[in-house]
Design a protein around this motif. Structure first.
Motif, short mmCIF file in Angstrom:
data_model
loop_
_atom_site.label_atom_id
_atom_site.label_comp_id
_atom_site.label_asym_id
_atom_site.label_seq_id
_atom_site.Cartn_x
_atom_site.Cartn_y
_atom_site.Cartn_z
N LEU A 95 1.02 -1.48 -0.36
CA LEU A 95 -0.56 -0.27 -0.03
C LEU A 95 1.40 1.61 0.22
O LEU A 95 0.10 2.02 -0.29
CB LEU A 95 -0.76 -0.04 0.83
N ALA A 96 2.50 1.06 0.28
CA ALA A 96 2.62 2.56 -0.11
C ALA A 96 3.81 2.45 -0.93
O ALA A 96 4.36 4.13 -1.11
CB ALA A 96 4.22 1.86 1.69
N ALA A 97 3.69 1.70 -1.94
CA ALA A 97 4.18 1.77 -3.32
C ALA A 97 3.95 1.75 -4.25
O ALA A 97 2.74 0.38 -3.97
CB ALA A 97 6.06 2.14 -2.88
N GLY A 98 4.29 1.84 -5.05
CA GLY A 98 4.46 1.34 -6.78
C GLY A 98 4.64 -0.38 -6.86
O GLY A 98 6.17 -0.26 -5.80
N PRO A 99 4.72 -0.98 -8.29
CA PRO A 99 5.26 -2.23 -8.14
C PRO A 99 6.86 -1.85 -8.22
O PRO A 99 7.66 -1.28 -8.85
CB PRO A 99 4.47 -2.71 -9.41
N LEU A 100 7.95 -3.20 -8.25
CA LEU A 100 8.84 -3.17 -7.96
C LEU A 100 9.74 -2.71 -9.73
O LEU A 100 10.53 -2.02 -9.65
CB LEU A 100 9.96 -4.27 -7.12
N ALA A 101 8.86 -3.85 -10.85
CA ALA A 101 9.59 -3.56 -11.99
C ALA A 101 9.26 -2.28 -12.55
O ALA A 101 9.63 -2.12 -13.31
CB ALA A 101 8.14 -5.05 -12.69
N LEU A 102 8.08 -1.71 -11.51
CA LEU A 102 8.48 0.34 -12.49
C LEU A 102 8.28 0.84 -11.70
O LEU A 102 8.78 2.21 -12.07
CB LEU A 102 6.44 -0.10 -12.59
N GLY A 103 9.67 0.61 -10.87
CA GLY A 103 10.82 0.99 -10.12
C GLY A 103 10.49 1.49 -8.59
O GLY A 103 10.99 2.43 -7.40
N GLY A 104 9.17 1.05 -8.21
CA GLY A 104 8.51 0.79 -6.64
C GLY A 104 9.28 0.93 -5.81
O GLY A 104 10.47 1.03 -5.55
N ALA A 105 8.65 0.10 -5.23
CA ALA A 105 9.79 -0.75 -4.24
C ALA A 105 9.30 -2.15 -3.81
O ALA A 105 8.50 -2.76 -4.89
CB ALA A 105 9.36 -0.08 -2.49
N PRO A 106 10.01 -3.02 -2.86
CA PRO A 106 9.84 -4.64 -2.98
C PRO A 106 8.97 -4.56 -2.60
O PRO A 106 8.67 -4.41 -1.17
CB PRO A 106 11.05 -5.17 -1.80
N GLY A 107 7.95 -5.36 -3.29
CA GLY A 107 6.27 -5.62 -2.12
C GLY A 107 5.71 -4.47 -3.20
O GLY A 107 4.42 -4.79 -2.33
N GLY A 108 5.85 -3.77 -3.17
CA GLY A 108 5.15 -2.89 -3.59
C GLY A 108 3.72 -2.84 -4.14
O GLY A 108 4.23 -3.71 -6.27
N LEU A 109 2.93 -2.58 -3.87
CA LEU A 109 1.87 -2.70 -5.32
C LEU A 109 1.04 -1.80 -6.04
O LEU A 109 0.81 -0.54 -6.72
CB LEU A 109 0.70 -3.39 -4.90
N VAL A 110 0.45 -0.83 -5.17
CA VAL A 110 -0.37 0.39 -5.14
C VAL A 110 -0.02 1.60 -3.59
O VAL A 110 -0.17 1.24 -2.91
CB VAL A 110 -1.72 0.63 -5.10
N ASN A 111 0.54 3.45 -4.70
CA ASN A 111 0.45 4.06 -3.41
C ASN A 111 -0.14 4.95 -3.08
O ASN A 111 -0.76 5.95 -3.97
CB ASN A 111 1.53 4.97 -4.50
#
Length: 519
Positions: A145-161
């Protein structure tokens, strides 16, 4: 044919009067609008992304971007004082170079403002999660819930900010209920930001160590076209944070005495903010260092990339400036001013929404005037009977901004926004030079000094910075333009007011702005 479809300055002003927005903003409010946009993500958040590209050379990057902005602002000031209507570079291009090029500029401005608003929303999310939730309440948002997906440059375990989505939608609602109300809120937020950054400068500059500036240019001045690194590459990234002066020009139609107040708002806000940028960057780098994390061959990992996100997840890099999602608060905590760092985090949490507000304000006004010209469906320019704002397009824009903020990191969003920004600024410089020839006798309350030099410098500077964006960001502009041209030929080409022969011309003496509250 489309190049011959121009609207005279008289016609543009007449159309604006027929379906006009309320004039409520003065010179002081306009300057605050510009400061509210310029002092924001570029210094609170993009300090980290810029340092990853240039290291301590980030200071030089701010100077480069500021210098190009100054010459662009001088061009903007002249043409905005001649055409005090909504639409910014789009309207200016329409009056000089015709409908097709005006469409491309308007379409680029849509990219600029919307994506930049998404970037600021992501930047605000970092301070909200790091300072408000973590430091004060001990709450750690789930990674998904804290960041975008890692594949898009977000963070490990991220999905949606999620925080970024929420703030984008809240600011959209504020804009819908009225511009004047928004300006009053913005004035308070600007004061908070300036106070916080002044405190940061006072605390950090005395603690700066010369050793932290060595090497000053770890990736060089010029990292190579399309690389996005080096001092020039960093300048190309942080350039988007200077678009506050552009937002001021889009507010011209809602400004009292625009021929006087618009130039004051444009140049005043830019000069004030450029000084702050350089001083804060010096304090941040001088205290804890700002060297980039480099990969094979000593080349910095791309900002906003999956590779950099993986490096920042490692313990040895986690505390570096280039890995921080709340750079300035992080710096103060590192040098022993944790409480003040948290207060600065609160200031960013409270004040960054003003940047989102100004960017959304500018973007919705671009859509508004394009719709008013018939290039987009008329329903988009519908004015709310009570709020007196273009509420339909504001709601649509807010939804798109929230969606982009949900999945992409701030560094990538900044680079994408710049592609549209630099194209629009270049077209303004061309337009003001052409107007000097085609409309030499028209009254200009502000004349760009040495236009023969300032105009070409603006054009060359914008092209140079564009070529120093990362290649992935560079190709966004032609791809976006291709989509826009399809829409233009499917709809705007046949439905525009100029195509239908709807051109209104009135005496400019009739266009004195009405005083709000007198009717």
């Amino acid at each position: 044919m489309q190049f011959s479809r121009t609207k005279s300055i008289d016609a543009i002003l007449a159309t604006a009067k027929k379906k006009a927005l309320h004039r409520t903003l003065g010179a002081f409010q306009l300057t605050l609008f510009g400061i509210g946009c310029v002092i924001g993500t570029g210094i609170f958040v993009l300090t980290a992304a810029g340092a990853q590209k240039a290291g301590p050379g980030l200071m030089l990057a701010f100077a480069i971007a500021g210098a190009i902005c100054i010459v662009a602002a001088l061009c903007y000031a002249e043409i905005a004082s001649m055409l005090p209507v909504a639409g910014s570079a789009y309207t200016y291009t329409y009056s000089v170079m015709g409908e097709l090029l005006a469409w491309t500029v308007g379409w680029a401005l849509v990219l600029e403002y919307a994506v930049a608003a998404s970037a600021v929303s992501v930047g605000w999310s970092g301070y909200f999660s790091g300072t408000i939730l973590n430091e004060f309440f001990g709450i750690q948002l789930p990674a998904w819930l804290a960041a975008g997906p890692l594949a898009l440059g977000g963070a490990p375990g991220g999905l949606v900010n999620l925080p970024a989505v929420i703030i984008a939608l809240l600011v959209t609602w504020l804009l819908m209920i009225g511009t004047n109300e928004s300006a009053k809120v913005n004035a308070v937020l600007v004061a908070i930001k300036v106070t916080a950054l002044t405190a940061f400068i006072i605390l950090t500059l005395p603690s700066a160590e010369l050793a932290n500036f060595n090497p000053f240019l770890p990736a060089g001045v010029f990292g190579g076209f399309g690389s996005g690194v080096g001092a020039v590459g960093a300048a190309a990234t942080i350039f988007f944070a200077y678009v506050g002066f552009d937002a001021v020009s889009t507010a011209a139609e809602e400004t009292k005495n625009p021929q006087r107040n618009v130039p004051i708002g444009l140049i005043g806000s830019l000069l004030f903010c450029t000084i702050f940028y350089i001083l804060v960057a010096a304090g941040a780098v001088g205290t804890i260092g700002g060297q980039p994390i480099v990969g094979p061959g000593g080349i910095p990992f791309p900002a906003g990339s999956e590779l950099l996100a993986q490096q920042c997840a490692l313990p040895q890099h986690a505390e570096k400036l280039v890995c921080s999602n709340e750079a300035l608060a992080h710096v103060l905590r590192q040098i022993g001013f944790g409480t003040i760092g948290n207060l600065l985090g609160i200031a960013a949490f409270v004040a960054l929404p003003s940047v989102i507000l100004i960017l959304l304000f500018g973007q919705t006004r671009i859509f508004f005037v394009m719709s008013r010209d018939g290039l987009l469906p008329e329903g988009l320019s519908k004015i709310h009977p009570k709020w007196k704002t273009p509420y339909v397009v504001t709601a649509i824009t807010g939804g798109v901004v929230a969606f982009a903020a949900a999945f992409l990191p701030v560094g990538q969003l900044a680079d994408i926004a710049n592609a549209g920004t630099l194209y629009a600024f270049m077209m303004v410089a061309i337009a003001v030079m052409m107007l000097r020839r085609s409309e030499p006798d028209r009254e200009r309350s502000f004349r760009t000094p040495a236009l023969w030099l300032v105009g070409p410098l603006t054009i060359a500077g914008c092209i140079f910075l564009f070529l120093n964006l990362p290649f992935e960001a560079m190709i966004v502009l032609p791809a976006w333009a291709a989509v826009g041209l399809v829409i233009y030929y499917l709809y705007g080409y046949r439905h525009s007011n100029v195509a239908k022969g709807i051109v209104e011309v009135v005496d400019l003496d009739d266009l004195e702005p009405e005083v709000p509250g007198t009717h």
